[in-house]
Design a protein around this motif. Sequence first.
Motif, PDB file in Angstrom:
ATOM      1  N   ARG A  66       0.815  -1.214   0.000  1.00 11.59           N
ATOM      2  CA  ARG A  66       0.000   0.000   0.000  1.00 11.59           C
ATOM      3  C   ARG A  66       0.851   1.268   0.000  1.00 11.59           C
ATOM      4  NH1 ARG A  66      -5.312   0.832   2.168  1.00 11.59           N
ATOM      5  NH2 ARG A  66      -5.950   2.962   1.695  1.00 11.59           N
ATOM      6  N   SER A  67       1.959   1.268   0.715  1.00 11.47           N
ATOM      7  CA  SER A  67       2.726   2.506   0.890  1.00 11.47           C
ATOM      8  C   SER A  67       3.856   2.687  -0.121  1.00 11.47           C
ATOM      9  CB  SER A  67       3.322   2.558   2.302  1.00 11.47           C
ATOM     10  OG  SER A  67       4.283   1.532   2.493  1.00 11.47           O
ATOM     11  N   LYS A  68       4.311   1.577  -0.751  1.00 12.97           N
ATOM     12  CA  LYS A  68       5.457   1.671  -1.649  1.00 12.97           C
ATOM     13  C   LYS A  68       5.201   1.128  -3.053  1.00 12.97           C
ATOM     14  CE  LYS A  68       8.253   3.284   1.545  1.00 12.97           C
ATOM     15  NZ  LYS A  68       8.827   4.653   1.452  1.00 12.97           N
ATOM     16  N   ALA A  69       4.458   0.032  -3.152  1.00  9.49           N
ATOM     17  CA  ALA A  69       4.398  -0.690  -4.429  1.00  9.49           C
ATOM     18  C   ALA A  69       3.186  -0.356  -5.281  1.00  9.49           C
ATOM     19  CB  ALA A  69       4.437  -2.197  -4.176  1.00  9.49           C
ATOM     20  N   GLY A  70       2.132   0.211  -4.702  1.00 14.92           N
ATOM     21  CA  GLY A  70       0.947   0.483  -5.490  1.00 14.92           C
ATOM     22  C   GLY A  70      -0.261   0.786  -4.632  1.00 14.92           C
ATOM     23  N   VAL A  71      -1.426   0.404  -5.131  1.00 11.72           N
ATOM     24  CA  VAL A  71      -2.695   0.623  -4.430  1.00 11.72           C
ATOM     25  C   VAL A  71      -3.253  -0.724  -3.994  1.00 11.72           C
ATOM     26  CG1 VAL A  71      -5.074   1.468  -4.643  1.00 11.72           C
ATOM     27  CG2 VAL A  71      -3.193   2.718  -5.746  1.00 11.72           C
ATOM     28  N   LEU A  72      -3.656  -0.818  -2.742  1.00  7.26           N
ATOM     29  CA  LEU A  72      -4.254  -2.043  -2.201  1.00  7.26           C
ATOM     30  C   LEU A  72      -5.609  -1.673  -1.631  1.00  7.26           C
ATOM     31  CD1 LEU A  72      -3.547  -5.104  -1.541  1.00  7.26           C
ATOM     32  CD2 LEU A  72      -3.029  -4.281   0.759  1.00  7.26           C
ATOM     33  N   ARG A  73      -6.647  -2.289  -2.169  1.00  4.68           N
ATOM     34  CA  ARG A  73      -8.002  -1.973  -1.700  1.00  4.68           C
ATOM     35  C   ARG A  73      -8.811  -3.249  -1.557  1.00  4.68           C
ATOM     36  NH1 ARG A  73     -11.070  -2.500  -6.280  1.00  4.68           N
ATOM     37  NH2 ARG A  73     -10.014  -2.126  -8.277  1.00  4.68           N
ATOM     38  N   PRO A  74      -9.762  -3.261  -0.611  1.00  8.99           N
ATOM     39  CA  PRO A  74     -10.631  -4.432  -0.468  1.00  8.99           C
ATOM     40  C   PRO A  74     -11.403  -4.697  -1.752  1.00  8.99           C
ATOM     41  CG  PRO A  74     -10.798  -3.034   1.460  1.00  8.99           C
ATOM     42  CD  PRO A  74     -10.005  -2.265   0.447  1.00  8.99           C
ATOM     43  N   LYS A  75     -11.553  -5.964  -2.091  1.00  5.72           N
ATOM     44  CA  LYS A  75     -12.250  -6.344  -3.307  1.00  5.72           C
ATOM     45  C   LYS A  75     -13.757  -6.229  -3.102  1.00  5.72           C
ATOM     46  CE  LYS A  75     -12.625 -10.128  -6.655  1.00  5.72           C
ATOM     47  NZ  LYS A  75     -12.198 -11.514  -6.980  1.00  5.72           N
ATOM     48  N   LEU A  76     -14.415  -5.488  -3.967  1.00  9.80           N
ATOM     49  CA  LEU A  76     -15.857  -5.293  -3.856  1.00  9.80           C
ATOM     50  C   LEU A  76     -16.595  -6.587  -4.168  1.00  9.80           C
ATOM     51  CD1 LEU A  76     -16.214  -1.820  -5.666  1.00  9.80           C
ATOM     52  CD2 LEU A  76     -16.059  -2.287  -3.194  1.00  9.80           C
ATOM     53  N   GLY A  77     -17.717  -6.775  -3.506  1.00  7.57           N
ATOM     54  CA  GLY A  77     -18.548  -7.931  -3.778  1.00  7.57           C
ATOM     55  C   GLY A  77     -18.188  -9.167  -2.995  1.00  7.57           C
ATOM     56  N   THR A  78     -17.176  -9.083  -2.133  1.00  7.13           N
ATOM     57  CA  THR A  78     -16.824 -10.231  -1.296  1.00  7.13           C
ATOM     58  C   THR A  78     -17.579 -10.130   0.025  1.00  7.13           C
ATOM     59  OG1 THR A  78     -14.881  -9.037  -0.474  1.00  7.13           O
ATOM     60  CG2 THR A  78     -14.552 -10.520  -2.332  1.00  7.13           C
ATOM     61  N   PRO A  79     -17.885 -11.266   0.649  1.00  6.15           N
ATOM     62  CA  PRO A  79     -18.705 -11.250   1.867  1.00  6.15           C
ATOM     63  C   PRO A  79     -18.087 -10.459   3.014  1.00  6.15           C
ATOM     64  CG  PRO A  79     -18.526 -13.473   0.971  1.00  6.15           C
ATOM     65  CD  PRO A  79     -17.559 -12.629   0.221  1.00  6.15           C
ATOM     66  N   ASN A  80     -16.769 -10.377   3.059  1.00  6.12           N
ATOM     67  CA  ASN A  80     -16.104  -9.754   4.195  1.00  6.12           C
ATOM     68  C   ASN A  80     -15.451  -8.422   3.828  1.00  6.12           C
ATOM     69  OD1 ASN A  80     -14.258 -11.063   2.538  1.00  6.12           O
ATOM     70  ND2 ASN A  80     -12.724 -11.157   4.161  1.00  6.12           N
ATOM     71  N   ALA A  81     -15.948  -7.743   2.782  1.00  6.59           N
ATOM     72  CA  ALA A  81     -15.312  -6.514   2.309  1.00  6.59           C
ATOM     73  C   ALA A  81     -15.234  -5.462   3.417  1.00  6.59           C
ATOM     74  CB  ALA A  81     -16.063  -5.966   1.097  1.00  6.59           C
ATOM     75  N   LYS A  82     -16.305  -5.304   4.168  1.00  6.28           N
ATOM     76  CA  LYS A  82     -16.320  -4.294   5.235  1.00  6.28           C
ATOM     77  C   LYS A  82     -15.351  -4.665   6.342  1.00  6.28           C
ATOM     78  CE  LYS A  82     -19.361  -1.781   8.399  1.00  6.28           C
ATOM     79  NZ  LYS A  82     -20.766  -1.577   8.857  1.00  6.28           N
ATOM     80  N   GLU A  83     -15.361  -5.954   6.762  1.00  9.35           N
ATOM     81  CA  GLU A  83     -14.451  -6.399   7.815  1.00  9.35           C
ATOM     82  C   GLU A  83     -12.998  -6.268   7.367  1.00  9.35           C
ATOM     83  OE1 GLU A  83     -17.059  -7.984   6.748  1.00  9.35           O
ATOM     84  OE2 GLU A  83     -18.316  -8.696   8.402  1.00  9.35           O
TER      85      GLU A  83
END
Length: 305
Positions: free
Chosen positions: A73-90
């Motif tokens: 996330r801080s050096k190599a690129g963008v890391l984000r939760p995958k939408l549509g997965t059951p645990n996206a919010k968690e």
Amino acid sequence: MSDENLKPLSFDDEEVLKPISFDTSNNTPTDFVPLANANTNEIKNKDSNFVFFFGVSASGKSVILSAILYYLRSKAGVLRPKLGTPNAKEAQVLLADFFENISKGILPNRTTRDKVTRMDFVFEPNNKSKKVPPIDLTFLETAGGNHLDISRGGSYHSSIDAYLNAKIPLNIIVVTSYDTAHRDDSLINEFFGELERRGNHLKSVNIILVVSKWDISGRSDVSNEEELENFVQERLPMTNNLINSYEFSKTYFTIGNIEKIGSEEKITLLNLEPAEILSNWLYESITGYSLDYEGTFWERIKFSF
């Protein structure tokens, strides 16, 4: 996977990430949040690259996981939760906890037993080459005590069984600590046998051995590849033989300087170089290309303008 992707990691004297120091005045603890048990009958959302951590309690799995996520996330690129997965919010909450903790020098708490912590992400590299595309990553972590269950022919908890029995692309990070590696040799080999019995032929699985807490040796890195090779050969002879036979990778890990402050251990100097090595291994094992791939001939011309 080609033989090229399975070459041992090298530790050439290249420019490394500068350590990041932290103010250790904030002692606010944050709990490690376990996610729901996996469905033992069916694993949903199999369209991803699964990263499974193996290691006993206090081996450093949670620290390694948080460092990899922080580096991506801080050096190599963008890391984000995958939408549509059951645990996206968690996953978003857990990711925020990881980043807040590591920025304050707080080590993550241990994982809850009999649960699989699953986090589904999309990783988009900074590299502009079309050979270095975004990928889906699903990180799986379990309590070290659960791995002891397979000792002497025992069985895994059903939450772990569900993933190891599923037909999913597996990338396995085997973690052993510098000070306890000699006690883990037999269990690691039992785990490899467990994978074979479940139909996960070792030649078809991306596997890396990580010797964590390398700072206990008095160094924050290895002087050369031979130093790591000698350590694994001496402390983990059976594991070393298997890894060399299948040409798996091996590396070291340290989170940096850790000091006892009050009743807590705190990171006072963060070293992201080991997390960079692991992140590069993971991405290249999945895609066949390095995160720092310079691009095709035409891409290099384009990027130069």
